[in-house]
Motif scaffolding. Structure first.
Motif, PDB file in Angstrom:
ATOM      1  N   ASN A 233       0.821  -1.212   0.000  1.00  0.00           N
ATOM      2  CA  ASN A 233       0.000   0.000   0.000  1.00  0.00           C
ATOM      3  C   ASN A 233       0.852   1.258   0.000  1.00  0.00           C
ATOM      4  N   ASP A 234       1.988   1.196   0.696  1.00  0.00           N
ATOM      5  CA  ASP A 234       2.896   2.351   0.785  1.00  0.00           C
ATOM      6  C   ASP A 234       4.336   1.838   0.765  1.00  0.00           C
ATOM      7  N   PRO A 235       4.803   1.339  -0.387  1.00  0.00           N
ATOM      8  CA  PRO A 235       6.116   0.676  -0.446  1.00  0.00           C
ATOM      9  C   PRO A 235       7.291   1.600  -0.188  1.00  0.00           C
ATOM     10  N   LEU A 236       7.115   2.904  -0.385  1.00  0.00           N
ATOM     11  CA  LEU A 236       8.203   3.854  -0.160  1.00  0.00           C
ATOM     12  C   LEU A 236       8.050   4.605   1.157  1.00  0.00           C
ATOM     13  N   GLY A 237       6.981   4.322   1.863  1.00  0.00           N
ATOM     14  CA  GLY A 237       6.739   4.989   3.142  1.00  0.00           C
ATOM     15  C   GLY A 237       6.693   3.997   4.276  1.00  0.00           C
ATOM     16  N   ALA A 238       5.486   3.795   4.830  1.00  0.00           N
ATOM     17  CA  ALA A 238       5.343   2.911   5.994  1.00  0.00           C
ATOM     18  C   ALA A 238       5.689   1.462   5.666  1.00  0.00           C
ATOM     19  N   GLY A 239       5.493   1.063   4.405  1.00  0.00           N
ATOM     20  CA  GLY A 239       5.772  -0.315   4.030  1.00  0.00           C
ATOM     21  C   GLY A 239       7.187  -0.566   3.552  1.00  0.00           C
ATOM     22  N   TYR A 240       8.035   0.471   3.592  1.00  0.00           N
ATOM     23  CA  TYR A 240       9.391   0.341   3.042  1.00  0.00           C
ATOM     24  C   TYR A 240      10.216  -0.711   3.769  1.00  0.00           C
ATOM     25  N   ASN A 241      10.203  -0.644   5.088  1.00  0.00           N
ATOM     26  CA  ASN A 241      11.048  -1.551   5.872  1.00  0.00           C
ATOM     27  C   ASN A 241      10.758  -3.014   5.585  1.00  0.00           C
ATOM     28  N   ILE A 242       9.488  -3.390   5.692  1.00  0.00           N
ATOM     29  CA  ILE A 242       9.148  -4.802   5.521  1.00  0.00           C
ATOM     30  C   ILE A 242       9.299  -5.233   4.064  1.00  0.00           C
ATOM     31  N   THR A 243       9.071  -4.298   3.117  1.00  0.00           N
ATOM     32  CA  THR A 243       9.254  -4.633   1.708  1.00  0.00           C
ATOM     33  C   THR A 243      10.710  -4.953   1.415  1.00  0.00           C
ATOM     34  N   GLN A 244      11.614  -4.119   1.904  1.00  0.00           N
ATOM     35  CA  GLN A 244      13.044  -4.357   1.692  1.00  0.00           C
ATOM     36  C   GLN A 244      13.506  -5.628   2.410  1.00  0.00           C
ATOM     37  N   ALA A 245      12.930  -5.880   3.584  1.00  0.00           N
ATOM     38  CA  ALA A 245      13.291  -7.097   4.329  1.00  0.00           C
ATOM     39  C   ALA A 245      12.887  -8.347   3.554  1.00  0.00           C
ATOM     40  N   LYS A 246      11.709  -8.322   2.956  1.00  0.00           N
ATOM     41  CA  LYS A 246      11.253  -9.478   2.173  1.00  0.00           C
ATOM     42  C   LYS A 246      12.110  -9.665   0.926  1.00  0.00           C
ATOM     43  N   ILE A 247      12.540  -8.567   0.314  1.00  0.00           N
ATOM     44  CA  ILE A 247      13.428  -8.667  -0.850  1.00  0.00           C
ATOM     45  C   ILE A 247      14.736  -9.347  -0.447  1.00  0.00           C
ATOM     46  N   ALA A 248      15.274  -8.937   0.711  1.00  0.00           N
ATOM     47  CA  ALA A 248      16.523  -9.532   1.199  1.00  0.00           C
ATOM     48  C   ALA A 248      16.345 -11.017   1.491  1.00  0.00           C
ATOM     49  N   LEU A 249      15.229 -11.371   2.120  1.00  0.00           N
ATOM     50  CA  LEU A 249      14.969 -12.777   2.444  1.00  0.00           C
ATOM     51  C   LEU A 249      14.846 -13.624   1.177  1.00  0.00           C
ATOM     52  N   GLY A 250      14.118 -13.092   0.198  1.00  0.00           N
ATOM     53  CA  GLY A 250      13.908 -13.845  -1.028  1.00  0.00           C
ATOM     54  C   GLY A 250      15.154 -13.967  -1.876  1.00  0.00           C
ATOM     55  N   SER A 251      15.989 -12.930  -1.882  1.00  0.00           N
ATOM     56  CA  SER A 251      17.172 -12.949  -2.743  1.00  0.00           C
ATOM     57  C   SER A 251      18.247 -13.891  -2.213  1.00  0.00           C
ATOM     58  N   GLY A 252      18.150 -14.292  -0.944  1.00  0.00           N
ATOM     59  CA  GLY A 252      19.154 -15.191  -0.375  1.00  0.00           C
ATOM     60  C   GLY A 252      19.067 -16.605  -0.912  1.00  0.00           C
ATOM     61  N   GLY A 253      17.862 -17.030  -1.301  1.00  0.00           N
ATOM     62  CA  GLY A 253      17.703 -18.381  -1.828  1.00  0.00           C
ATOM     63  C   GLY A 253      18.071 -19.444  -0.802  1.00  0.00           C
TER      64      GLY A 253
END
Length: 379
Positions: A233-253
């Motif tokens: 809903n707000d990927p660059l605001g309130a949702g930024y932290n968890i969005t970036q965390a999920k990207i990091a988790l997924g990119s680790g494989g």
């Protein structure tokens, strides 16, 4: 009498206590702390400053504190439980008047040489108090309404003070930790069913109160709930932290990008990478294998604590050990659930891995209590 006990009867008492320490538990704690040093070295760009060196010093001090606490007879800590809890509550009150404000929250007291977070101390002293209370209370009175109200009030006082800071995450941990001790002590299940029903009603009230004059939570806390329900809903605001965390988790494989090769952490996309979100750094660099390895180490610590409690015939020592084991479990379970998007972000650090002074020293002191109960258990 065990083989160790038989062969150490002539050994000086101090050395004998060192031999009686739960050494597998100590080795597990060191292993987890070393994983933390490794990740802090990575997020620090391959440098021991600014995070690794002070963290290593704190852990070394924490080990000394743990062993010192372990050497003291468990009956002393039973007698000191009420004083320790009262002192931590007074510190929580002191935060209201003298506490430092950081990132919009007033949770710390500046002691000059370190910043003390009294709420971290209260998590352990509350367990001590309740363990001592149920050790003193006759077993047949444990479910009597009058004697149930005493621990309920004891739990709610620090919870109310912590909510004023505001720190919803710690308040919830205090509630769950205190409730667990009551459950372990044998309080009737009907009380817990009532609490669950009240909790569901409270959740409904929280959502209904938003935007009204009797709004229960702060607006930033509602934002965390919104972000939890829909981070996009707000990927660059309130949702930024968890969005970036999920990207990091997924990119680790499965096996990760490699040590110090994580793009999210090394390029500073990942928020609070040295504290609350350090688990996502580990998962990105070491993948699923690294993440599950850390989880196994954590679970082994809990298992060793439970095994020690079950073998302890002293009621206070057993309840104290179980309470600290559950508190430790809640620490890492809530943090991992938070950074993977399973629960709202509540600001709970990853134990022994996240950078921090108060949490590290308090936790090592708590494991010192576990060791004291183990060393001085009836034989």
């Amino acid at each position: 009498m065990s083989y160790l006990e038989y062969n150490t009867k002539s050994v000086p008492v101090g050395l004998r206590k060192l031999l009686y320490l739960n050494w597998p538990l100590i080795l597990l704690l060191i292993a987890v702390a070393c994983a933390g040093f490794l990740m802090l070295y990575s997020v620090g760009g391959g440098s021991f400053t600014p995070w690794v060196e002070p963290q290593m010093k704190r852990f070394a001090l924490g080990l000394a504190v743990m062993i010192a606490v372990a050497m003291v007879p468990i009956w002393f800590w039973r007698n000191m439980s009420f004083v320790a809890f009262g002192g931590s509550v007074l510190l929580l009150v002191g935060v209201e008047f003298f506490g430092d404000v950081r990132m919009g929250a007033q949770r710390w007291i500046d002691l000059g040489f370190m910043r003390l977070q009294p709420s971290e101390l209260t998590k352990i002293t509350l367990v001590m108090f309740l363990a001592a209370y149920y050790d003193w209370l006759p077993f047949e009175r444990k479910s009597h309404p009058v004697w149930v109200m005493v621990p309920v009030v004891v739990i709610l006082v620090p919870v109310a003070l912590v909510l004023q800071q505001p720190d919803l995450g710690t308040a919830l941990l205090l509630l769950m930790g205190g409730g667990a001790i009551m459950f372990f002590a044998g309080v009737h299940w009907a009380y817990f069913a009532t609490v669950v029903a009240a909790g569901i009603s409270m959740i409904i009230a929280v959502f209904q109160s938003r935007g009204t004059g009797w709004q229960i939570l702060q607006e930033y806390q509602y934002s965390r709930i919104d972000t939890f329900l829909d981070p996009a809903n707000d990927p660059l605001g309130a949702g930024y932290n968890i969005t970036q965390a999920k990207i990091a988790l997924g990119s680790g494989g499965w096996t990760g990008r490699g040590f110090m090769q994580g793009t999210q952490s090394q390029l500073n996309f990942l928020p609070e990478k040295h504290t609350d979100f350090i688990f996502t750094t580990l998962a990105e660099e070491f993948g699923f294998v690294g993440a599950i390895t850390l989880l196994v180490l954590y679970m082994l610590i809990v298992v060793f604590c439970i095994a020690s409690a079950l073998s302890n015939k002293d009621r206070f020592g057993a309840l104290l050990t179980l309470g600290i084991a559950l508190t430790f479990f809640l620490f890492f379970a809530v943090n991992m659930a938070m950074v993977t998007g399973l629960t709202p972000v509540v600001g709970v650090p990853l134990p022994l891995v996240s950078y921090g002074g108060s949490a590290m020293l308090v936790l090592m002191g708590a494991f010192g209590l576990v060791q004291s109960a183990h060393v001085h258990r009836p034989r």
